[in-house]
Design a protein around this motif. Structure first.
Motif, short mmCIF file in Angstrom:
data_model
loop_
_atom_site.label_atom_id
_atom_site.label_comp_id
_atom_site.label_asym_id
_atom_site.label_seq_id
_atom_site.Cartn_x
_atom_site.Cartn_y
_atom_site.Cartn_z
N SER A 116 0.81 -1.23 0.00
CA SER A 116 0.00 0.00 0.00
C SER A 116 0.84 1.27 0.00
O SER A 116 0.37 2.31 -0.47
CB SER A 116 -0.93 0.02 1.22
N ASP A 117 2.05 1.21 0.54
CA ASP A 117 2.92 2.38 0.60
C ASP A 117 3.86 2.48 -0.60
O ASP A 117 4.71 3.37 -0.64
CB ASP A 117 3.73 2.37 1.90
N GLY A 118 3.75 1.56 -1.55
CA GLY A 118 4.57 1.61 -2.76
C GLY A 118 5.90 0.92 -2.66
O GLY A 118 6.71 1.01 -3.58
N PHE A 119 6.15 0.20 -1.57
CA PHE A 119 7.40 -0.56 -1.46
C PHE A 119 7.27 -1.85 -2.26
O PHE A 119 6.25 -2.53 -2.20
CB PHE A 119 7.73 -0.90 0.00
N GLU A 120 8.30 -2.17 -3.01
CA GLU A 120 8.32 -3.37 -3.84
C GLU A 120 9.20 -4.42 -3.20
O GLU A 120 10.26 -4.12 -2.66
CB GLU A 120 8.85 -3.06 -5.24
N VAL A 121 8.74 -5.67 -3.28
CA VAL A 121 9.55 -6.81 -2.89
C VAL A 121 9.60 -7.79 -4.07
O VAL A 121 8.69 -7.86 -4.88
CB VAL A 121 9.03 -7.55 -1.63
N GLU A 122 10.70 -8.51 -4.13
CA GLU A 122 10.87 -9.59 -5.08
C GLU A 122 11.07 -10.86 -4.26
O GLU A 122 11.99 -10.93 -3.44
CB GLU A 122 12.10 -9.33 -5.96
N LEU A 123 10.18 -11.82 -4.45
CA LEU A 123 10.26 -13.08 -3.72
C LEU A 123 10.82 -14.13 -4.66
O LEU A 123 10.16 -14.55 -5.61
CB LEU A 123 8.87 -13.48 -3.22
N VAL A 124 12.06 -14.52 -4.42
CA VAL A 124 12.81 -15.36 -5.34
C VAL A 124 12.76 -16.83 -4.90
O VAL A 124 13.07 -17.15 -3.74
CB VAL A 124 14.28 -14.89 -5.41
N ALA A 125 12.40 -17.70 -5.85
CA ALA A 125 12.37 -19.13 -5.57
C ALA A 125 13.79 -19.71 -5.63
O ALA A 125 14.62 -19.25 -6.41
CB ALA A 125 11.49 -19.85 -6.58
N ALA A 126 14.01 -20.73 -4.80
CA ALA A 126 15.31 -21.40 -4.78
C ALA A 126 15.55 -22.14 -6.07
O ALA A 126 14.63 -22.61 -6.70
CB ALA A 126 15.37 -22.37 -3.59
#
Length: 126
Positions: A116-126
């Motif tokens: 909601s605050d515009g922060f991006e995450v990248e969730l990387v698979a092993a």
């Protein structure tokens, strides 16, 4: 090794809910709790979300100079897929959905999400 990251947020209760859900699913544990902030820890590294009275603006823009995103090891492909499916009910919206799960390239399985605050995450698979 990274020691910690501190993110300033405009709405602590909302941010704590969004980040708390994500960190819980990634195996991070609550670390610190104070009136204007929360943190979660994984090993020796921790992330803080804080609603600081010293903030000079109202929102984060990942497209401006500064932090673009945080990338996390997120376990198996199945786990990344489950997180991507559940994320919208916890304040995280998909980015690059038309290219999921290979927005980072054909050999890179990851979910890209923005809160909601515009922060991006990248969730990387092993």
């Amino acid at each position: 090794m990274l020691h910690h990251v501190e993110l300033w947020v405009p709405d602590l209760p909302r941010a704590a809910g969004e980040w708390g859900w994500l960190f819980d699913r990634l195996g991070w544990t609550p670390y610190q709790h104070w009136e204007r902030g929360r943190s979660w820890r994984h090993g020796e590294t921790y992330v803080v979300v804080e609603q600081s009275p010293a903030m000079s603006g109202e929102c984060h823009d990942r497209m401006r100079p500064g932090l673009n995103h945080l990338a996390f090891h997120a376990g198996s492909r199945d786990h990344v897929d489950a997180l991507a499916r559940a994320a919208p009910t916890h304040g995280w919206q998909p980015l690059f959905a038309d290219r999921y799960p290979h927005a980072g390239g054909p050999d890179h399985h990851a979910a890209y999400l923005a809160n909601s605050d515009g922060f991006e995450v990248e969730l990387v698979a092993a």
